[in-house]
Design an enzyme around this catalytic site. Structure first.
Site, PDB file in Angstrom:
ATOM      1  N   CYS A   1       0.808  -1.226   0.000  1.00  0.00           N
ATOM      2  CA  CYS A   1       0.000   0.000   0.000  1.00  0.00           C
ATOM      3  C   CYS A   1       0.838   1.271   0.000  1.00  0.00           C
ATOM      4  CB  CYS A   1      -0.955   0.007   1.188  1.00  0.00           C
ATOM      5  SG  CYS A   1      -2.144  -1.328   1.100  1.00  0.00           S
TER       6      CYS A   1
ATOM      7  N   HIS B   1      -3.301   7.352   1.871  1.00  0.00           N
ATOM      8  CA  HIS B   1      -3.701   6.045   1.359  1.00  0.00           C
ATOM      9  C   HIS B   1      -5.046   5.627   1.946  1.00  0.00           C
ATOM     10  CE1 HIS B   1      -3.880   1.913   0.318  1.00  0.00           C
ATOM     11  NE2 HIS B   1      -3.778   1.530   1.581  1.00  0.00           N
TER      12      HIS B   1
ATOM     13  N   ASN C   1      -9.802  -0.387  -0.687  1.00  0.00           N
ATOM     14  CA  ASN C   1      -8.351  -0.256  -0.621  1.00  0.00           C
ATOM     15  C   ASN C   1      -7.745  -0.826  -1.905  1.00  0.00           C
ATOM     16  OD1 ASN C   1      -5.608  -0.481  -0.150  1.00  0.00           O
ATOM     17  ND2 ASN C   1      -5.810  -1.297   1.923  1.00  0.00           N
TER      18      ASN C   1
END
Ligand code: COA
Length: 338
Positions: free
Chosen positions: A110, A256, A286
């Site tokens: 990520c 993020h 996500n």
């Protein structure tokens, strides 16, 4: 000389998976998912399609935004490779008609977009490339157990891309200093155990004997949540210090998208008002390395991010790994990501 952002694009595969869709097979509810994560829907790659296909679409849009047909290098951040070998980027470059340019993948889950931006900045600063197409692309739902209610609601597929060119530090779009960090002692908090050299070298263990859940993501949500807030807050502070910006100078915090509560908590830690927190996790989930460029594209498209705005970028993910940087947003056109 350093990297200056000069184009941006994004792509989402058309298949939408709503929370209600998940409820038909999982012991969960729309209320739980929205309250605990902020996610309402996410996208899923079509059967037979892969990270490569998403990357090509996002790459096309970023090149159009930058009004370019050529670049010196293609860098792809992903944790959902088409195959264990080779890298995806050379095929993406080929499909984009970029001939024999330098092309490679990098992996930092990520935080891949922040690690990738820093890498591309280095390619430009050292004169290896004058321009780079940098793509974050993920078909990560293929690595998530559809029967695991801890992870299946969280992740979505998509791709985002930027074009960077050589320029001067005072230009709009110039990348600020980077804060990058990692904590490998906590590597097991988010991992896919099977498929790599460790599992393959295990004496006497054939593929048929690998427990099914080891092919899928395993995630310890609670400790990750705490780490994400701590690491992104500290990293953001270091990036702001490097840029010589006060917290009040930030017009938009683009963090993020792992959980809406994480970016809200980071803003609270930093003393940033919630209206300066960018959010699109409700519609995409996500998307790992694709998260930040997709969010930037959405923010420009809906008028939340304008040329001249001061932007703080920060990400956290498996590894553990994290990173932050700053930039003054340039005047770049975007296409709506439907
Ligand atoms: N639907 C309904 N209930 C669920 C559920 C779901 N999809 N998932 C978990 N639960 C249950 C748990 O079983 C637990 O029940 P119990 O109290 O009876 O044991 C309860 O909800 C709380 O679970 P917990 O895991 O503690 O919830 P949480 O508030 O921490 O939220 C996450 C879970 C995953 C949303 C949250 O921890 C998170 O976002 N973590 C960070 C993840 C992350 O960032 N990952 C990627 C790194 S970039």
């Amino acid at each position: 000389m350093l990297g200056v952002l000069t184009g941006i694009g994004g792509y989402l595969p058309p298949t939408v998976v709503t929370n209600d869709d998940l409820c038909s097979t999982l012991d969960t509810s729309d209320e739980w998912i929205v309250a605990r994560t902020g996610i309402r829907e996410r996208r899923k790659v079509a059967d037979g399609a892969s990270t490569r296909d998403l990357a090509v679409e996002a790459g096309k849009r970023a090149l159009r935004s930058a009004e370019r047909t050529t670049v010196d290098a293609v860098v792809l951040a992903t944790t959902s490779f088409d195959r264990l070998c080779p890298a995806v980027a050379p095929e993406v470059a080929h499909l984009l008609g970029l001939d024999t340019v330098a092309a490679f993948d990098l992996t930092s889950a990520c935080s891949g977009f922040l690690y990738g931006l820093a890498t591309c900045n280095g390619l430009i600063a050292t004169g290896v490339a004058d321009s780079v197409l940098f793509i974050g692309a993920e078909a990560f739902t293929t690595l998530v157990d559809p029967d695991d209610r801890n992870t299946a609601p969280i992740f979505g597929d998509g791709a985002g891309a930027v074009v960077l060119r050589r320029g001067e530090p005072e230009e709009p779009g110039a990348l600020g200093g980077f804060d990058l960090g990692s904590d490998g002692a906590r590597a097991d908090l988010l991992a896919i155990p099977a498929g790599g050299s460790r599992q393959r070298s295990a004496v006497g263990l054939g593929f048929a004997e690998v427990p099914t859940n080891e092919w899928y993501l395993q995630m310890a949500g609670r400790p990750l949540y705490t780490q994400a807030v701590e690491r992104m807050s500290a990293s953001s502070r270091r990036a702001l210090k490097d840029a010589d910006w006060a917290v009040a100078d930030v017009d938009l915090f683009v963090g993020h998208q792992a959980n809406v509560r994480i970016v809200q908590a980071v803003a609270e830690e930093l003393g940033l008002p919630q209206e300066k927190v960018a959010v699109n996790i409700d519609r995409v989930g996500n998307t790992l390395a694709a998260s930040i460029p997709l969010l930037l594209n959405d923010c420009v498209d809906r008028g939340q991010l304008r040329a001249g705005d001061r932007v703080l970028l920060s990400a956290f993910g498996a590894g553990l790994s994290w990173g932050s940087t700053t930039l003054v947003w340039p005047d770049v056109p975007v296409e709506t990501v439907h």
